[in-house]
Design an enzyme around this catalytic site. Structure first.
Site, PDB file in Angstrom:
ATOM      1  N   ASP A  37      28.502  48.958 -16.681  1.00 56.26           N
ATOM      2  CA  ASP A  37      29.558  48.772 -17.675  1.00 56.26           C
ATOM      3  C   ASP A  37      29.856  47.288 -17.857  1.00 56.26           C
ATOM      4  O   ASP A  37      29.594  46.470 -16.986  1.00 56.26           O
ATOM      5  CB  ASP A  37      30.827  49.525 -17.265  1.00 56.26           C
ATOM      6  CG  ASP A  37      31.348  49.123 -15.899  1.00 56.26           C
ATOM      7  OD1 ASP A  37      30.523  48.889 -14.987  1.00 56.26           O
ATOM      8  OD2 ASP A  37      32.573  49.050 -15.725  1.00 56.26           O
ATOM      9  N   ASP A  38      30.392  46.969 -19.017  1.00 58.22           N
ATOM     10  CA  ASP A  38      30.872  45.623 -19.338  1.00 58.22           C
ATOM     11  C   ASP A  38      29.798  44.553 -19.183  1.00 58.22           C
ATOM     12  O   ASP A  38      30.059  43.441 -18.719  1.00 58.22           O
ATOM     13  CB  ASP A  38      32.114  45.280 -18.501  1.00 58.22           C
ATOM     14  CG  ASP A  38      33.249  46.268 -18.742  1.00 58.22           C
ATOM     15  OD1 ASP A  38      33.354  46.772 -19.885  1.00 58.22           O
ATOM     16  OD2 ASP A  38      34.011  46.556 -17.808  1.00 58.22           O
ATOM     17  N   TYR A  81      30.418  53.415 -22.355  1.00 56.99           N
ATOM     18  CA  TYR A  81      31.089  54.400 -21.509  1.00 56.99           C
ATOM     19  C   TYR A  81      32.295  55.050 -22.167  1.00 56.99           C
ATOM     20  O   TYR A  81      33.050  55.768 -21.529  1.00 56.99           O
ATOM     21  CB  TYR A  81      31.480  53.793 -20.158  1.00 56.99           C
ATOM     22  CG  TYR A  81      32.362  52.567 -20.234  1.00 56.99           C
ATOM     23  CD1 TYR A  81      33.740  52.676 -20.371  1.00 56.99           C
ATOM     24  CD2 TYR A  81      31.809  51.301 -20.162  1.00 56.99           C
ATOM     25  CE1 TYR A  81      34.547  51.550 -20.445  1.00 56.99           C
ATOM     26  CE2 TYR A  81      32.601  50.170 -20.221  1.00 56.99           C
ATOM     27  CZ  TYR A  81      33.973  50.301 -20.364  1.00 56.99           C
ATOM     28  OH  TYR A  81      34.769  49.190 -20.431  1.00 56.99           O
TER      29      TYR A  81
END
Length: 195
Positions: A37-38, A81
């Site tokens: 993520d990110d 996500y």
């Protein structure tokens, strides 16, 4: 969280990741998470020569980890996500679709709902996501990233609502040991009040 530093095409990077997870496995850890993520949804030039897409690269690493630790739980947090990150929609997102096709079926995929921090998660959105991912997602909350503490309740309309803002909570009030299921559950929304 190997996402920024891992070169998916590097045998040495993969060996180091397996070695790190192996050390944890030797200590008795039986549940792992790969968090992508990110991070940017693009491959380095080196990785782009070996993989057609970020989803293919991430699935390759996750499948390798799942093979190394058969019978252990493995979760993957995808780069996309939540629904707001999908393009043009969850049902049509090429990354999510490819990830769902390429990941081994026993690998769980984390999902936060329509938003990064979702106050409501319509059951219909989860059913659509299941089709795209080819599995039931593990619903998780990013409550700590959002500086609030939440509990979940399911309304008659079929949505999950997160409540109880953390405006006055302190770390002392949230450091008691918790079961990981307090923060994630599989499949369509269900009623809980564990926090």
């Amino acid at each position: 969280s190997p996402g920024l530093s891992l070169r998916f095409s590097s045998a040495e990077h993969r060996r180091r990741l397996r070695a790190k997870l192996g050390q944890l496995g030797d200590l008795g850890v039986r549940h792992f998470a790969l968090l992508f993520d990110d991070i940017p949804l693009q491959l380095t030039n080196e990785d782009a020569g070996s993989f057609p897409s970020p989803a293919a690269a991430q699935a390759s690493v996750a499948n390798e980890v799942a093979e190394q630790f058969p019978g252990c739980g493995l979760m993957l947090c995808p780069t996309v996500y939540c629904g707001q990150m999908a393009s043009p929609s969850v049902a049509e997102d090429a990354y999510l679709s490819e990830l769902g096709k390429q990941l081994r079926p026993e690998i769980d995929i984390l999902w936060t709902g329509p938003e990064i921090v979702s106050e409501e998660i319509p059951n219909e959105s989860i059913r659509d996501l299941e089709v795209t991912l080819k599995r039931r997602p593990v619903i998780c909350s990013r409550i700590f990233a959002a500086s609030f503490l939440a509990s979940e309740t399911t309304s008659a309309a079929g949505t999950t609502r997160l409540t109880r803002p953390m405006a006055s909570a302190s770390f002392a009030s949230i450091t008691a040991p918790v079961n990981s299921s307090s923060f994630a559950h599989r499949g369509p929304a269900r009623s809980t009040s564990r926090l």
